[in-house]
Design a protein around this motif. Structure first.
Motif, PDB file in Angstrom:
ATOM      1  N   ILE A  17      45.492  41.513  34.602  1.00  0.00           N
ATOM      2  CA  ILE A  17      44.670  41.565  35.824  1.00  0.00           C
ATOM      3  C   ILE A  17      45.135  40.492  36.812  1.00  0.00           C
ATOM      4  CG2 ILE A  17      42.337  41.149  36.727  1.00  0.00           C
ATOM      5  CD1 ILE A  17      41.295  42.499  34.102  1.00  0.00           C
ATOM      6  N   ALA A  18      45.404  39.273  36.299  1.00  0.00           N
ATOM      7  CA  ALA A  18      45.847  38.192  37.187  1.00  0.00           C
ATOM      8  C   ALA A  18      47.170  38.552  37.866  1.00  0.00           C
ATOM      9  CB  ALA A  18      45.990  36.898  36.393  1.00  0.00           C
ATOM     10  N   LEU A  24      49.308  42.376  44.291  1.00  0.00           N
ATOM     11  CA  LEU A  24      48.618  43.100  45.367  1.00  0.00           C
ATOM     12  C   LEU A  24      48.269  42.203  46.560  1.00  0.00           C
ATOM     13  CD1 LEU A  24      46.240  45.375  43.254  1.00  0.00           C
ATOM     14  CD2 LEU A  24      48.226  46.102  44.599  1.00  0.00           C
ATOM     15  N   GLY A  25      48.689  40.934  46.478  1.00  0.00           N
ATOM     16  CA  GLY A  25      48.506  40.046  47.633  1.00  0.00           C
ATOM     17  C   GLY A  25      47.161  39.348  47.691  1.00  0.00           C
ATOM     18  N   ASN A  26      46.513  39.230  46.540  1.00  0.00           N
ATOM     19  CA  ASN A  26      45.197  38.596  46.549  1.00  0.00           C
ATOM     20  C   ASN A  26      45.233  37.092  46.282  1.00  0.00           C
ATOM     21  OD1 ASN A  26      43.209  40.917  46.815  1.00  0.00           O
ATOM     22  ND2 ASN A  26      44.544  41.657  45.185  1.00  0.00           N
TER      23      ASN A  26
ATOM     24  N   GLU B  24      37.705  49.100  39.838  1.00  0.00           N
ATOM     25  CA  GLU B  24      37.097  48.496  41.028  1.00  0.00           C
ATOM     26  C   GLU B  24      38.172  47.927  41.950  1.00  0.00           C
ATOM     27  OE1 GLU B  24      35.194  44.688  40.868  1.00  0.00           O
ATOM     28  OE2 GLU B  24      33.502  45.349  42.096  1.00  0.00           O
ATOM     29  N   LEU B  25      39.171  47.283  41.332  1.00  0.00           N
ATOM     30  CA  LEU B  25      40.271  46.709  42.116  1.00  0.00           C
ATOM     31  C   LEU B  25      41.026  47.818  42.853  1.00  0.00           C
ATOM     32  CD1 LEU B  25      42.086  44.361  42.938  1.00  0.00           C
ATOM     33  CD2 LEU B  25      43.294  44.614  40.763  1.00  0.00           C
ATOM     34  N   ALA B  26      41.273  48.915  42.162  1.00  0.00           N
ATOM     35  CA  ALA B  26      41.972  50.046  42.792  1.00  0.00           C
ATOM     36  C   ALA B  26      41.152  50.579  43.965  1.00  0.00           C
ATOM     37  CB  ALA B  26      42.205  51.158  41.763  1.00  0.00           C
ATOM     38  N   TRP B  27      39.864  50.699  43.760  1.00  0.00           N
ATOM     39  CA  TRP B  27      38.974  51.200  44.819  1.00  0.00           C
ATOM     40  C   TRP B  27      39.025  50.285  46.058  1.00  0.00           C
ATOM     41  CZ3 TRP B  27      35.807  55.250  46.078  1.00  0.00           C
ATOM     42  CH2 TRP B  27      34.836  55.032  47.052  1.00  0.00           C
ATOM     43  N   ILE B  28      38.882  48.977  45.811  1.00  0.00           N
ATOM     44  CA  ILE B  28      38.875  48.014  46.926  1.00  0.00           C
ATOM     45  C   ILE B  28      40.225  48.020  47.644  1.00  0.00           C
ATOM     46  CG2 ILE B  28      38.814  45.537  47.458  1.00  0.00           C
ATOM     47  CD1 ILE B  28      36.722  45.256  45.192  1.00  0.00           C
ATOM     48  N   THR B  29      41.299  48.102  46.858  1.00  0.00           N
ATOM     49  CA  THR B  29      42.648  48.067  47.448  1.00  0.00           C
ATOM     50  C   THR B  29      42.908  49.328  48.278  1.00  0.00           C
ATOM     51  OG1 THR B  29      43.395  46.823  45.522  1.00  0.00           O
ATOM     52  CG2 THR B  29      45.095  47.765  46.912  1.00  0.00           C
ATOM     53  N   TYR B  37      38.688  40.461  46.025  1.00  0.00           N
ATOM     54  CA  TYR B  37      39.226  39.800  44.827  1.00  0.00           C
ATOM     55  C   TYR B  37      40.136  38.672  45.268  1.00  0.00           C
ATOM     56  CZ  TYR B  37      37.805  42.802  40.903  1.00  0.00           C
ATOM     57  OH  TYR B  37      37.089  43.433  39.915  1.00  0.00           O
ATOM     58  N   GLU B  38      40.144  37.594  44.501  1.00  0.00           N
ATOM     59  CA  GLU B  38      41.096  36.505  44.739  1.00  0.00           C
ATOM     60  C   GLU B  38      41.627  36.086  43.378  1.00  0.00           C
ATOM     61  OE1 GLU B  38      43.067  32.906  45.355  1.00  0.00           O
ATOM     62  OE2 GLU B  38      41.184  32.953  44.247  1.00  0.00           O
ATOM     63  N   THR B  39      42.916  35.895  43.286  1.00  0.00           N
ATOM     64  CA  THR B  39      43.553  35.754  41.981  1.00  0.00           C
ATOM     65  C   THR B  39      42.964  34.625  41.136  1.00  0.00           C
ATOM     66  OG1 THR B  39      45.600  36.570  42.963  1.00  0.00           O
ATOM     67  CG2 THR B  39      45.784  35.534  40.801  1.00  0.00           C
ATOM     68  N   ARG B  40      42.943  33.405  41.721  1.00  0.00           N
ATOM     69  CA  ARG B  40      42.513  32.263  40.894  1.00  0.00           C
ATOM     70  C   ARG B  40      41.025  32.315  40.574  1.00  0.00           C
ATOM     71  NH1 ARG B  40      44.867  27.091  43.705  1.00  0.00           N
ATOM     72  NH2 ARG B  40      44.379  28.348  45.515  1.00  0.00           N
ATOM     73  N   ASP B  41      40.261  32.845  41.533  1.00  0.00           N
ATOM     74  CA  ASP B  41      38.826  33.002  41.275  1.00  0.00           C
ATOM     75  C   ASP B  41      38.597  33.965  40.108  1.00  0.00           C
ATOM     76  OD1 ASP B  41      35.840  32.969  42.376  1.00  0.00           O
ATOM     77  OD2 ASP B  41      36.404  35.054  42.006  1.00  0.00           O
ATOM     78  N   ALA B  42      39.299  35.097  40.157  1.00  0.00           N
ATOM     79  CA  ALA B  42      39.134  36.094  39.096  1.00  0.00           C
ATOM     80  C   ALA B  42      39.639  35.558  37.760  1.00  0.00           C
ATOM     81  CB  ALA B  42      39.901  37.369  39.467  1.00  0.00           C
ATOM     82  N   LEU B  43      40.759  34.821  37.830  1.00  0.00           N
ATOM     83  CA  LEU B  43      41.316  34.252  36.596  1.00  0.00           C
ATOM     84  C   LEU B  43      40.315  33.274  35.963  1.00  0.00           C
ATOM     85  CD1 LEU B  43      43.858  34.327  34.877  1.00  0.00           C
ATOM     86  CD2 LEU B  43      44.834  32.539  36.315  1.00  0.00           C
TER      87      LEU B  43
END
Lengths: 133, 297
Positions: A17-18, A24-26, B24-29, B37-43
């Motif tokens: 996921i990361a 995807l540019g997040n 959900e990520l696919a939907w938002i994208t 979504y933000e990478t470090r936040d999600a991580l």
């Protein structure tokens, strides 16, 4: 579910996921475009202060805010921002690219600021107890 | 012993969590709406979730041991029929409501629960941003009546797992409103967005796990109106999972052991609502809400 299955699902799930999020540019960090944006961010956290001046760092990821309660910093936390009044006695160290400010705050230990040579001394002076931007 | 074996449903749901996050990520994208979504936040959120599972493996015996101990003092043995499981689910949801409410109103419990509110994002990974220190709050005590009434400990843990799984899907901005009848009875993404909002009028509202009717019964329901801003009143400046997990405990420690305050003050720093301070230098949710109400009147 046995641990030998759960473990890999958790580990590879998190890493996958990361990686996907990054691809995807997040991973883009918030850019501070102008003083008004910084002021809004600051007042959302410290509504009872009065902002007198805003200086945005070269990278657009950090900003110095002068208020009636002392200097403060706004900095990008991923796609969002965090604000802190800078306490007296904070440690400000010059680095190759700018400044590193240790806030002595467990919830916000340090801020790395990208700053041109000419501005480093000025920001350091203010953050360590000076008054003028 | 119950005559059925209750599975560990949370562990079983882990692959579903991963798939749902990807959807959900696919939907938002693709749609370019419905959340961020933000990478470090999600991580960080996912790391907190993994840590929570590890905490369960290491310390789960504390709650289970307590439940097993008090089981010998039960008034009845209600068995494990479907009707009993459903009743247990509903009463456990009521217990969850109060545990959750204590989690926001007692700083000792908030120190564990604050983790779940520490993201400035609201997506399915936020659901997994769970505490590593929940055992230390001793909130398993709130479920004592369930065991004494005759619901088997394994059943209580099973329905608690179902409750947690239900709450996963409501951590999303991709779903606006559910049908009116559903919104009236069940906790939904809309109701739970309010709960995660740091807007003053949304503070300390919508504690429900599955049934929103508890909030309506106990006067803590707030409908979603303005767009919520997510996170803490004072947001964290770190993604470090260890700091995220422990920051409020550290705050309690510093407050309790400062000089020149009374023993009463020390106790209040542990058990009064978050934001309480002996010198009035901080603000509780009640104070913030009162200020907002005054400003808007």
């Amino acid at each position: 579910m046995p641990l030998y299955l759960l473990g890999p699902i958790v580990v590879f799930g998190i890493l996958g996921i990361a990686l996907l999020l990054h691809v995807l540019g997040n991973s883009r960090r918030m850019q501070m475009q102008n003083a008004e944006q910084v002021r809004r961010l600051w007042l959302a956290q410290y509504p009872k202060t009065t902002v007198t001046q805003v200086e945005i760092a070269d990278s657009n990821h950090q900003a110095l805010v002068l208020t009636d309660q002392g200097p403060g910093l706004v900095w990008a936390m991923g796609a969002d921002a965090v604000c802190r009044l800078v306490p007296r006695g904070c440690e400000v160290r010059e680095t190759d690219k700018g400044l590193r400010v240790r806030l002595h705050d467990y919830t916000a230990p340090a801020v790395v600021i990208t700053l041109a040579d000419g501005l480093r001394q000025q920001w350091k002076h203010i953050l360590t107890g000076g008054t003028n931007a | 012993m119950p005559d059925v074996v209750f599975p560990d449903v949370v562990q079983m749901a882990v692959p579903l969590f991963v798939v749902a996050i990807l959807l959900e990520l696919a939907w938002i994208t693709l749609k370019r709406r419905g959340g961020r979504y933000e990478t470090r936040d999600a991580l960080t959120s996912l790391a907190m979730g993994a840590g929570n599972v590890i905490e369960g493996l290491l310390l789960g015996f504390v709650a289970y041991g307590y439940f097993t101990f008090i089981w010998q003092f039960r008034l009845f043995d209600l068995g494990s029929s479907v009707a009993v499981i459903v009743l247990c689910f509903i009463l456990n949801d009521l217990a969850y409501y109060w545990i959750h409410r204590f989690g926001h109103r007692i700083r000792w419990v908030w120190a564990a629960h604050v983790v779940h509110h520490s993201s400035q994002h609201y997506n399915l990974t936020t659901a997994l941003r769970q505490t590593w220190t929940g055992t230390f709050t001793l909130m398993m005590l709130v479920k004592t009546p369930l065991i004494l009434l005759g619901f088997h400990p394994a059943m209580v843990i099973f329905v608690s797992g179902l409750n947690l799984i239900y709450q996963f899907w409501i951590h999303t901005e991709a779903i606006n409103k559910m049908p009116r009848w559903f919104e009236a009875v069940m906790n939904t993404p809309s109701h739970h967005r309010v709960h995660h909002g740091r807007n003053p009028r949304y503070l300390d509202a919508n504690y429900a796990g599955v049934l929103i009717v508890w909030d309506k019964m106990f006067g803590t329901f707030v409908a979603e109106q303005e767009t919520p801003e997510y996170g803490l009143v004072f947001n964290l400046g770190t993604f470090n999972p260890l700091r995220v997990a422990t920051h409020e405990w550290v705050g309690i420690f510093k407050d309790v052991f400062q000089r020149d305050i009374t023993m009463g003050d020390r106790l209040k720093y542990m058990f009064a609502p978050p934001g309480w301070s002996h010198d009035g230098s901080r603000e509780t949710a009640d104070m913030l809400k009162a200020e907002q109400a005054k400003d808007s009147s």
